[in-house]
Design an enzyme around this catalytic site. Structure first.
Site, PDB file in Angstrom:
ATOM      1  CE  LYS A 181      39.193  36.460  43.999  1.00  0.00           C
ATOM      2  NZ  LYS A 181      40.279  36.689  43.561  1.00  0.00           N
ATOM      3  CE  LYS A 281      43.851  37.491  37.350  1.00  0.00           C
ATOM      4  NZ  LYS A 281      44.721  37.072  38.554  1.00  0.00           N
TER       5      LYS A 281
END
Ligand code: MG
Length: 383
Positions: A181, A281
């Site tokens: 991240k 997703k």
């Protein structure tokens, strides 16, 4: 129950099934590591998840789950999901949940947009179709490729040395794909990518996911500074146009995630040569039905996929496993076992990570049985 047909290998296929009741449950899923941090200082400590239960007049019950990553990741939030489910549910009563295209049309007519609201309902209908036909959802989505699905591990945003330190820990759990991240201060992000790249072993795979956190000039500095490294760059900037500008100035393999929210976005990005991999997703695109459509298009167009969701527990993880396991292996860039990131198990029968991989259940439907003691009383009951 209405009339019934008998399939060649399966149990009774009850057609003319009707939805009689829709219920939703709220479950809090605390993170095992205490928090999860990503770009622009965003962070969550516990996920607010919603499980949907659809009951039918045939006695079949289906389950779905939707779990936005807090309210500031995608244009979705947990309370909004529940409000939307309560809005849509009355229009589902009396509809046949086994007819997925019809039930999706009914949702289109009842609510414009809000894909995350529809996702859990669509997922529950796939669970019902599997149970009605005696088949696992993976088979209904196309079959089963290989023994298991390789997973990636997201590495929460921390100082560079701490992120590098996580790699050995996650590798010991079997992971070989690591998603950093980033999307913070560009200089620190370069240090993060370099620190983690420095501890990789042959066969490991590295993705730097900025979650849209950089401006174009920042992203351009980062990709130049790590040009010598074997690293994928994921969603560097917030908008499609910004990502495309970065893409045109880098030779790193490139992943688009947040901006790929449907078929039109995928086709445009494909036509522009804007990415090599997408992140698919389930709730971002509106459910397993829509995710399957995108998945199949990606296979036809030669685009690899990370197959996952915005977050979730056991039911979401099961759905990811079915979608990923039914995807040809060459196109499975990675997938996510969200249920291993959290401390609460909402259902029995969900896939469990083994050697950095998971397998879809071979039981009918999604193969999960939610735990009543974890769910508690429903927060929505319609019908
Ligand atoms: Mg991403």
């Amino acid at each position: 129950m209405g009339s019934a047909l008998r399939g060649p290998a399966g149990p009774m296929y009850p057609y003319a099934v009707k939805v009689t009741r829709v219920a939703a449950y709220r479950v809090e899923l605390p993170l095992r590591e205490g928090s999860y941090n990503w770009s622009e200082g965003r962070s969550v400590r516990a996920l607010d998840s919603t499980l949907v239960r659809i009951e039918t007049d045939a006695g079949l019950v289906g389950w779905g789950e939707v779990c936005p990553l807090g309210p500031a990741y995608l244009p979705a939030y947990a309370a909004g999901a529940r409000t939307g489910i309560a809005e849509v549910a009355p229009s589902l009563l009396g509809e046949d949940p086994l007819q997925l295209a019809r039930i999706n049309r009914a949702m289109d007519a009842a609510l414009r947009g809000h894909p995350y609201v529809r996702s859990a309902i669509d997922m529950a209908c796939w669970d019902l179709l599997g149970k009605a036909t005696g088949q696992p959802v993976a088979l209904l989505l196309g079959g089963r490729f290989g023994e298991a699905v390789a997973l990636y591990r997201a590495i929460s945003q921390e100082p560079p040395d701490r992120m590098a330190g996580r790699v050995a820990e996650y590798r010991a759990e079997g992971y070989r794909k690591f998603q950093l991240k980033v999307g913070g201060d560009p200089d620190e992000d370069v240090a993060r990518i370099r620190a983690v790249a420095g501890v990789l072993e042959p066969g490991d795979l590295l993705v730097a996911d900025a979650n849209g956190g950089w401006l174009v000039h920042q992203a351009l500095r980062v990709v130049r500074a790590v040009r010598d490294l074997d690293v994928y760059i994921e969603q560097p900037c917030r908008t499609y146009e910004e990502c495309l500008a970065v893409r045109r100035h880098t030779d790193h393999p490139f992943v688009l995630d947040e901006v790929i929210d449907g078929v039109e976005a995928l086709l445009r990005a494909r036509a522009d040569g804007a990415m090599d991999v997408i992140n698919l997703k389930i709730s971002k695109v509106g459910g397993l039905s829509q995710a399957r459509q995108l998945r199949d298009l990606c296979v036809t167009l030669g685009i690899a996929m990370t197959i996952e969701d915005s977050w979730g527990g056991d039911v979401t993880t099961a759905a990811i496993a079915h979608l990923a396991h039914s995807t040809p292996e060459a196109f499975r860039f990675s997938a996510t076992d969200f249920n291993s990131y959290v401390t609460v198990s909402v259902a029995e029968g969900a896939p469990r990570r083994e050697g950095g991989a998971m397998a879809a259940s071979t039981a009918p439907g999604l193969g999960v049985s939610p735990r009543p003691e974890v769910l508690g009383a429903p927060v929505i009951e319609i019908g």
